[in-house]
Design a protein around this motif. Structure first.
Motif, PDB file in Angstrom:
ATOM      1  N   SER A  39     -71.917  22.815  38.857  1.00  0.00           N
ATOM      2  CA  SER A  39     -71.735  21.858  39.943  1.00  0.00           C
ATOM      3  C   SER A  39     -71.464  22.621  41.227  1.00  0.00           C
ATOM      4  CB  SER A  39     -70.544  20.938  39.639  1.00  0.00           C
ATOM      5  OG  SER A  39     -70.265  20.090  40.727  1.00  0.00           O
ATOM      6  N   SER A  40     -71.649  21.934  42.338  1.00  0.00           N
ATOM      7  CA  SER A  40     -71.348  22.577  43.614  1.00  0.00           C
ATOM      8  C   SER A  40     -69.854  22.519  43.924  1.00  0.00           C
ATOM      9  CB  SER A  40     -72.139  21.914  44.741  1.00  0.00           C
ATOM     10  OG  SER A  40     -71.834  20.534  44.806  1.00  0.00           O
ATOM     11  N   ARG A  41     -69.076  21.674  43.186  1.00  0.00           N
ATOM     12  CA  ARG A  41     -67.632  21.557  43.419  1.00  0.00           C
ATOM     13  C   ARG A  41     -66.901  21.321  42.107  1.00  0.00           C
ATOM     14  NH1 ARG A  41     -66.295  17.540  48.193  1.00  0.00           N
ATOM     15  NH2 ARG A  41     -64.327  18.618  48.049  1.00  0.00           N
ATOM     16  N   PRO A  42     -65.671  21.838  41.984  1.00  0.00           N
ATOM     17  CA  PRO A  42     -64.858  21.510  40.807  1.00  0.00           C
ATOM     18  C   PRO A  42     -64.443  20.038  40.853  1.00  0.00           C
ATOM     19  CG  PRO A  42     -63.678  23.015  42.274  1.00  0.00           C
ATOM     20  CD  PRO A  42     -65.026  22.790  42.867  1.00  0.00           C
ATOM     21  N   LEU A  43     -64.377  19.423  39.662  1.00  0.00           N
ATOM     22  CA  LEU A  43     -64.109  17.985  39.581  1.00  0.00           C
ATOM     23  C   LEU A  43     -62.856  17.698  38.774  1.00  0.00           C
ATOM     24  CD1 LEU A  43     -67.759  16.891  38.678  1.00  0.00           C
ATOM     25  CD2 LEU A  43     -66.706  16.935  40.951  1.00  0.00           C
ATOM     26  N   ARG A  44     -62.142  16.637  39.168  1.00  0.00           N
ATOM     27  CA  ARG A  44     -61.011  16.143  38.379  1.00  0.00           C
ATOM     28  C   ARG A  44     -61.567  15.447  37.139  1.00  0.00           C
ATOM     29  NH1 ARG A  44     -59.671  14.897  43.678  1.00  0.00           N
ATOM     30  NH2 ARG A  44     -57.757  15.876  44.414  1.00  0.00           N
ATOM     31  N   GLY A  52     -59.846  20.939  49.722  1.00  0.00           N
ATOM     32  CA  GLY A  52     -58.987  21.950  50.318  1.00  0.00           C
ATOM     33  C   GLY A  52     -58.897  23.228  49.508  1.00  0.00           C
ATOM     34  N   VAL A  53     -57.694  23.773  49.440  1.00  0.00           N
ATOM     35  CA  VAL A  53     -57.491  25.045  48.752  1.00  0.00           C
ATOM     36  C   VAL A  53     -57.797  24.924  47.261  1.00  0.00           C
ATOM     37  CG1 VAL A  53     -55.022  24.764  48.289  1.00  0.00           C
ATOM     38  CG2 VAL A  53     -55.964  27.055  48.613  1.00  0.00           C
ATOM     39  N   ASN A  54     -57.608  23.742  46.668  1.00  0.00           N
ATOM     40  CA  ASN A  54     -57.915  23.572  45.249  1.00  0.00           C
ATOM     41  C   ASN A  54     -59.408  23.751  44.978  1.00  0.00           C
ATOM     42  OD1 ASN A  54     -55.230  23.032  44.591  1.00  0.00           O
ATOM     43  ND2 ASN A  54     -55.483  20.865  45.059  1.00  0.00           N
ATOM     44  N   ASN A  55     -60.247  23.287  45.889  1.00  0.00           N
ATOM     45  CA  ASN A  55     -61.689  23.484  45.756  1.00  0.00           C
ATOM     46  C   ASN A  55     -61.999  24.980  45.716  1.00  0.00           C
ATOM     47  OD1 ASN A  55     -64.478  23.270  45.820  1.00  0.00           O
ATOM     48  ND2 ASN A  55     -64.564  22.639  47.946  1.00  0.00           N
ATOM     49  N   PHE A  56     -61.438  25.709  46.657  1.00  0.00           N
ATOM     50  CA  PHE A  56     -61.634  27.160  46.728  1.00  0.00           C
ATOM     51  C   PHE A  56     -61.122  27.860  45.467  1.00  0.00           C
ATOM     52  CE2 PHE A  56     -59.621  31.255  47.767  1.00  0.00           C
ATOM     53  CZ  PHE A  56     -60.750  31.989  48.112  1.00  0.00           C
ATOM     54  N   LEU A  57     -59.883  27.554  45.085  1.00  0.00           N
ATOM     55  CA  LEU A  57     -59.253  28.236  43.952  1.00  0.00           C
ATOM     56  C   LEU A  57     -59.988  27.961  42.634  1.00  0.00           C
ATOM     57  CD1 LEU A  57     -55.511  27.571  44.790  1.00  0.00           C
ATOM     58  CD2 LEU A  57     -56.696  29.771  44.887  1.00  0.00           C
ATOM     59  N   LEU A  58     -60.300  26.703  42.377  1.00  0.00           N
ATOM     60  CA  LEU A  58     -60.941  26.378  41.099  1.00  0.00           C
ATOM     61  C   LEU A  58     -62.381  26.863  41.044  1.00  0.00           C
ATOM     62  CD1 LEU A  58     -59.414  22.869  40.334  1.00  0.00           C
ATOM     63  CD2 LEU A  58     -58.717  25.112  39.463  1.00  0.00           C
ATOM     64  N   THR A  59     -63.071  26.878  42.180  1.00  0.00           N
ATOM     65  CA  THR A  59     -64.420  27.461  42.202  1.00  0.00           C
ATOM     66  C   THR A  59     -64.336  28.949  41.894  1.00  0.00           C
ATOM     67  OG1 THR A  59     -65.241  25.829  43.772  1.00  0.00           O
ATOM     68  CG2 THR A  59     -66.469  27.883  43.623  1.00  0.00           C
ATOM     69  N   MET A  60     -63.368  29.635  42.511  1.00  0.00           N
ATOM     70  CA  MET A  60     -63.175  31.062  42.273  1.00  0.00           C
ATOM     71  C   MET A  60     -62.870  31.319  40.795  1.00  0.00           C
ATOM     72  SD  MET A  60     -60.389  33.573  44.095  1.00  0.00           S
ATOM     73  CE  MET A  60     -58.979  32.703  43.428  1.00  0.00           C
ATOM     74  N   ARG A  61     -61.995  30.512  40.215  1.00  0.00           N
ATOM     75  CA  ARG A  61     -61.624  30.690  38.812  1.00  0.00           C
ATOM     76  C   ARG A  61     -62.788  30.357  37.883  1.00  0.00           C
ATOM     77  NH1 ARG A  61     -56.036  27.837  40.297  1.00  0.00           N
ATOM     78  NH2 ARG A  61     -54.960  29.666  41.097  1.00  0.00           N
ATOM     79  N   THR A  62     -63.599  29.360  38.245  1.00  0.00           N
ATOM     80  CA  THR A  62     -64.777  29.015  37.452  1.00  0.00           C
ATOM     81  C   THR A  62     -65.743  30.190  37.401  1.00  0.00           C
ATOM     82  OG1 THR A  62     -64.585  26.664  37.996  1.00  0.00           O
ATOM     83  CG2 THR A  62     -66.743  27.418  37.276  1.00  0.00           C
ATOM     84  N   TYR A  97     -50.462  18.155  48.418  1.00  0.00           N
ATOM     85  CA  TYR A  97     -49.614  18.018  49.595  1.00  0.00           C
ATOM     86  C   TYR A  97     -49.563  16.539  49.968  1.00  0.00           C
ATOM     87  CZ  TYR A  97     -50.369  23.023  50.031  1.00  0.00           C
ATOM     88  OH  TYR A  97     -50.415  24.367  49.781  1.00  0.00           O
ATOM     89  N   GLY A  98     -48.399  16.027  50.234  1.00  0.00           N
ATOM     90  CA  GLY A  98     -48.248  14.629  50.604  1.00  0.00           C
ATOM     91  C   GLY A  98     -47.043  14.448  51.490  1.00  0.00           C
ATOM     92  N   GLN A  99     -46.748  13.198  51.761  1.00  0.00           N
ATOM     93  CA  GLN A  99     -45.553  12.903  52.542  1.00  0.00           C
ATOM     94  C   GLN A  99     -44.949  11.612  52.041  1.00  0.00           C
ATOM     95  OE1 GLN A  99     -47.015  12.941  56.530  1.00  0.00           O
ATOM     96  NE2 GLN A  99     -47.643  10.819  56.502  1.00  0.00           N
ATOM     97  N   SER A 100     -43.656  11.511  52.263  1.00  0.00           N
ATOM     98  CA  SER A 100     -42.901  10.351  51.853  1.00  0.00           C
ATOM     99  C   SER A 100     -42.124   9.869  53.061  1.00  0.00           C
ATOM    100  CB  SER A 100     -41.950  10.737  50.716  1.00  0.00           C
ATOM    101  OG  SER A 100     -41.193   9.639  50.308  1.00  0.00           O
ATOM    102  N   ARG A 101     -41.995   8.572  53.182  1.00  0.00           N
ATOM    103  CA  ARG A 101     -41.290   8.003  54.314  1.00  0.00           C
ATOM    104  C   ARG A 101     -40.049   7.291  53.798  1.00  0.00           C
ATOM    105  NH1 ARG A 101     -41.385   3.055  56.237  1.00  0.00           N
ATOM    106  NH2 ARG A 101     -43.246   2.494  55.068  1.00  0.00           N
ATOM    107  N   LYS A 102     -38.937   7.526  54.454  1.00  0.00           N
ATOM    108  CA  LYS A 102     -37.697   6.839  54.112  1.00  0.00           C
ATOM    109  C   LYS A 102     -37.273   6.028  55.322  1.00  0.00           C
ATOM    110  CE  LYS A 102     -33.200   7.378  52.103  1.00  0.00           C
ATOM    111  NZ  LYS A 102     -32.570   8.041  51.005  1.00  0.00           N
TER     112      LYS A 102
END
Length: 181
Positions: A39-44, A52-62, A97-102
């Motif tokens: 594939s051109s991209r790693p998939l969940r 993001g960085v997960n695309n880069f990292l998992l492609t590299m590891r693949t 990466y995410g955010q939470s609002r209080k």
């Protein structure tokens, strides 16, 4: 209460150190063909592409591990499919990466950019997960091992005149060729 002497897991440090080790070995797995793992991209597990960085990292590891499947999943996700990670297989770290609002009133509300109240405090966070490639897991349905995508054809194209003028002006040799991204 006693403090734990075990250092806290730092996903950013683990990822950075992994990339440094790879560079020091002289292997540059980000120099890759147009596809990796079929594939051109790693998939969940559900087929959504990583970003993001997960695309880069998992492609590299693949590429480095020679996996033929683009699918990655956590241990609980594999178990939910009645599949088992093979003994001795090593996981890969991915980050979220995410955010939470209080709100000022004390209500917690997780979101990714929802800022409805001026009195709300935004907390940014990073979570890390460990995932395995489908090639490291036994008992998955055949759909997790798709046939590789055909290599895209890239016919030769004519130079763009103003770009060619730029390269001619700086007196360098420019070569347009290759089968890698």
């Amino acid at each position: 209460m006693a403090r734990s002497r075990t250092p806290k897991f730092d996903a950013s440090e683990v990822i950075t150190n992994e990339i440094i080790r790879i560079i020091e070995r002289g292997v540059l797995p980000w120099r890759k063909p147009w596809t990796a793992g079929g594939s051109s991209r790693p998939l969940r597990v559900g087929g959504e592409p990583y970003q993001g960085v997960n695309n880069f990292l998992l492609t590299m590891r693949t590429v480095m591990a020679g996996h033929s499947s683009p699918f990655w999943m956590t241990l609980p996700q594999a178990n939910a499919l009645d599949a088992k990670v093979r003994k001795g297989e090593k996981s890969s770290v991915v980050v979220y990466y995410g955010q939470s609002r209080k709100d000022a009133g004390g209500e917690d509300d997780r979101s990714d950019g929802d800022d409805r109240s001026e009195d709300a405090r935004i907390f940014r966070f990073q979570k890390s997960y460990r995932v395995f490639n489908a090639c490291q897991i036994e008992g998955l349905p055949d759909s997790f091992y798709p046939d590789p995508e055909p290599a895209p054809e890239h016919p030769p194209s004519e130079p763009i005149p103003h770009m060619q003028a730029f390269f001619d002006a700086i007196d360098i040799t420019t070569v347009f060729t290759g089968t890698e991204a």
